[in-house]
Write a protein that holds these residues in place. Structure first.
Motif, short mmCIF file in Angstrom:
data_model
loop_
_atom_site.label_atom_id
_atom_site.label_comp_id
_atom_site.label_asym_id
_atom_site.label_seq_id
_atom_site.Cartn_x
_atom_site.Cartn_y
_atom_site.Cartn_z
N ILE A 11 0.86 -1.17 0.00
CA ILE A 11 0.00 0.00 0.00
C ILE A 11 0.90 1.23 0.00
N GLY A 12 0.63 2.17 -0.86
CA GLY A 12 1.41 3.40 -0.93
C GLY A 12 0.51 4.61 -0.87
N ALA A 13 0.96 5.65 -0.18
CA ALA A 13 0.22 6.91 -0.10
C ALA A 13 1.21 8.05 0.01
N ILE A 14 0.97 9.11 -0.74
CA ILE A 14 1.88 10.25 -0.78
C ILE A 14 1.10 11.54 -0.57
N LEU A 57 10.15 9.99 3.87
CA LEU A 57 9.68 8.68 3.43
C LEU A 57 9.67 7.73 4.61
N VAL A 58 8.61 6.95 4.73
CA VAL A 58 8.53 5.95 5.80
C VAL A 58 8.00 4.65 5.21
N THR A 67 6.09 12.38 1.85
CA THR A 67 5.59 13.74 1.68
C THR A 67 5.50 14.01 0.18
N GLY A 68 4.68 14.96 -0.19
CA GLY A 68 4.47 15.26 -1.60
C GLY A 68 5.72 15.69 -2.33
N SER A 69 6.62 16.36 -1.64
CA SER A 69 7.85 16.84 -2.28
C SER A 69 8.83 15.70 -2.57
N ASN A 70 8.59 14.54 -2.02
CA ASN A 70 9.49 13.40 -2.19
C ASN A 70 8.92 12.37 -3.18
N TYR A 71 8.32 12.86 -4.24
CA TYR A 71 7.67 11.95 -5.20
C TYR A 71 8.65 11.02 -5.89
N ILE A 72 9.88 11.46 -6.13
CA ILE A 72 10.87 10.58 -6.77
C ILE A 72 11.28 9.47 -5.79
N GLY A 73 11.56 9.84 -4.55
CA GLY A 73 11.92 8.85 -3.53
C GLY A 73 10.79 7.86 -3.29
N PHE A 74 9.55 8.36 -3.30
CA PHE A 74 8.39 7.50 -3.13
C PHE A 74 8.29 6.49 -4.27
N VAL A 78 8.60 2.39 -3.92
CA VAL A 78 7.53 1.50 -4.36
C VAL A 78 8.09 0.48 -5.36
N LEU A 79 8.92 0.95 -6.30
CA LEU A 79 9.53 0.04 -7.28
C LEU A 79 10.45 -0.96 -6.59
#
Length: 106
Positions: A11-14, A57-58, A67-74, A78-79
């Motif tokens: 499950i992922g949420a950003i 990121l957690v 957090t929204g600013s960490n979309y690349i890390g998110f 996930v990958l």
């Protein structure tokens, strides 16, 4: 959503997305992060603020939050969780990060 959590599906949420996890009760069981804060009064009844970590990121159990600013890390995490690339591969999404900005107008 509880069914996914209980079956250990990823499950992922950003950004503000963790509010959906909160509404389903999942945030009572995991540490998470989000762009939301306790000042966001509309979410005070669904968020478990005691489990919120002040990180970009957690990952806790089968839940990835950012957090929204960490979309690349998110996206990268996930990958990784989906085993799309090997864990030892460093910066697999570096191509999408721009370190140089130009303010020159044409």
């Amino acid at each position: 959503m509880q069914g996914f959590y209980q079956r250990k599906k990823l499950i992922g949420a950003i950004c503000g997305g963790p509010a959906l996890l909160g509404a389903s009760g999942i945030l009572k069981k995991v540490t998470y992060t989000a762009s939301l804060t306790e000042a966001d009064k509309d979410y005070q009844f669904v968020m478990d603020w005691g489990n919120k970590a002040d990180h970009l990121l957690v990952v806790d159990k089968n839940v990835v939050t950012a957090t929204g600013s960490n979309y690349i890390g998110f996206a990268e995490e996930v990958l990784r969780q989906l085993s799309v690339f090997p864990p030892e591969l460093k910066d697999p999404l570096k191509y999408f990060v721009s370190r140089h900005y130009s303010s020159r107008l044409i």
